[in-house]
Design a protein around this motif. Sequence first.
Motif, PDB file in Angstrom:
ATOM      1  N   UNK A   1      -6.406   6.965  -2.928  1.00 54.02           N
ATOM      2  CA  UNK A   1      -6.975   7.264  -1.621  1.00 54.02           C
ATOM      3  C   UNK A   1      -7.902   6.121  -1.230  1.00 54.02           C
ATOM      4  N   UNK A   2      -7.739   5.643   0.013  1.00 54.00           N
ATOM      5  CA  UNK A   2      -8.549   4.523   0.504  1.00 54.00           C
ATOM      6  C   UNK A   2      -9.210   4.879   1.828  1.00 54.00           C
ATOM      7  N   UNK A   3     -10.512   4.727   1.857  1.00 62.48           N
ATOM      8  CA  UNK A   3     -11.293   4.995   3.067  1.00 62.48           C
ATOM      9  C   UNK A   3     -10.951   4.024   4.193  1.00 62.48           C
ATOM     10  N   UNK A   4     -10.326   2.896   3.870  1.00 65.61           N
ATOM     11  CA  UNK A   4     -10.067   1.839   4.857  1.00 65.61           C
ATOM     12  C   UNK A   4      -8.745   2.020   5.588  1.00 65.61           C
ATOM     13  N   UNK A   5      -8.169   3.223   5.516  1.00 61.81           N
ATOM     14  CA  UNK A   5      -6.902   3.502   6.200  1.00 61.81           C
ATOM     15  C   UNK A   5      -7.060   4.596   7.259  1.00 61.81           C
ATOM     16  N   UNK A   6      -8.273   4.874   7.652  1.00 66.88           N
ATOM     17  CA  UNK A   6      -8.545   5.911   8.651  1.00 66.88           C
ATOM     18  C   UNK A   6      -8.339   5.355  10.066  1.00 66.88           C
TER      19      UNK A   6
ATOM     20  N   UNK B   1     -11.269  -1.068  10.181  1.00 65.90           N
ATOM     21  CA  UNK B   1     -11.047  -2.468  10.530  1.00 65.90           C
ATOM     22  C   UNK B   1      -9.967  -3.033   9.601  1.00 65.90           C
ATOM     23  N   UNK B   2      -8.853  -3.532  10.137  1.00 69.45           N
ATOM     24  CA  UNK B   2      -7.786  -4.073   9.291  1.00 69.45           C
ATOM     25  C   UNK B   2      -8.248  -5.163   8.328  1.00 69.45           C
ATOM     26  N   UNK B   3      -9.264  -5.930   8.699  1.00 70.13           N
ATOM     27  CA  UNK B   3      -9.741  -6.997   7.816  1.00 70.13           C
ATOM     28  C   UNK B   3     -10.238  -6.447   6.490  1.00 70.13           C
ATOM     29  N   UNK B   4     -10.790  -5.248   6.501  1.00 67.77           N
ATOM     30  CA  UNK B   4     -11.252  -4.625   5.265  1.00 67.77           C
ATOM     31  C   UNK B   4     -10.057  -4.308   4.364  1.00 67.77           C
TER      32      UNK B   4
ATOM     33  N   UNK C   1      -8.652  -7.494   2.813  1.00 71.45           N
ATOM     34  CA  UNK C   1      -9.479  -7.914   1.683  1.00 71.45           C
ATOM     35  C   UNK C   1      -9.157  -7.088   0.435  1.00 71.45           C
ATOM     36  N   UNK C   2      -8.975  -5.776   0.599  1.00 63.56           N
ATOM     37  CA  UNK C   2      -8.632  -4.893  -0.529  1.00 63.56           C
ATOM     38  C   UNK C   2      -7.280  -5.251  -1.142  1.00 63.56           C
ATOM     39  N   UNK C   3      -6.339  -5.683  -0.315  1.00 63.28           N
ATOM     40  CA  UNK C   3      -4.980  -5.958  -0.791  1.00 63.28           C
ATOM     41  C   UNK C   3      -4.910  -7.199  -1.686  1.00 63.28           C
ATOM     42  N   UNK C   4      -5.942  -8.009  -1.669  1.00 65.55           N
ATOM     43  CA  UNK C   4      -5.962  -9.204  -2.514  1.00 65.55           C
ATOM     44  C   UNK C   4      -5.957  -8.854  -4.002  1.00 65.55           C
ATOM     45  N   UNK C   5      -6.260  -7.586  -4.328  1.00 62.26           N
ATOM     46  CA  UNK C   5      -6.285  -7.149  -5.720  1.00 62.26           C
ATOM     47  C   UNK C   5      -4.890  -6.821  -6.256  1.00 62.26           C
TER      48      UNK C   5
ATOM     49  N   UNK D   1      -3.378 -12.915   2.559  1.00 60.74           N
ATOM     50  CA  UNK D   1      -3.246 -11.838   3.531  1.00 60.74           C
ATOM     51  C   UNK D   1      -4.306 -12.043   4.602  1.00 60.74           C
ATOM     52  N   UNK D   2      -3.847 -12.457   5.776  1.00 65.36           N
ATOM     53  CA  UNK D   2      -4.758 -12.742   6.877  1.00 65.36           C
ATOM     54  C   UNK D   2      -4.005 -12.611   8.183  1.00 65.36           C
TER      55      UNK D   2
END
Length: 163
Positions: free
Chosen positions: A74-79, A83-86, A89-93, A141-142
């Motif tokens: 579950x990711x809070x950054x998909x609501x 902001x897509x930039x967040x 940044x997470x996908x770099x992992x 990813x940018x």
Amino acid sequence: MYLYFLRHGEAEPYVQSDFDRELTIEGINAATIVGKALCKMKIPFSSALVSPLVRAQQTLRFVSEQLHTFPQETHEHLTPGSDPRTLFSELKHFSGDSHLLLITHEPFASTAISNLISGTNESRVIMKTTNLCCVEVGSIIQKAAGKLLWLLTPEQMKLMIQT
């Protein structure tokens, strides 16, 4: 890396909290069709990242019932207002050969896809409920680093599983 953006299934229109909106019967059926179509496509998902909102969590449950087991987070950054930039940044992992299923909402999905493929919000990709979109991105990813490979509607996925 391949990013598979899936907008949640149809949800009930009115509840006290947007967070708690549940899938309708149509939303459950459409999510099941998406799962069957993905199974037929044999996509080797590395992981699923899902919004914490109830309708997205339920969509993941009905989609994943049709697929092989893979990690789910579950990711809070998909609501809707994220902001897509967040997310970028997470996908770099994740490794460059990852296939990630992202179960999310509007306007986040269309904004993220537009940023990936055009570098702006202007490409006007609109994600209806249970639309599925595949974007290929490289190791960085940018904005404007992605290529739209395909976008499927629930009707198209239903046809896929009937053949």
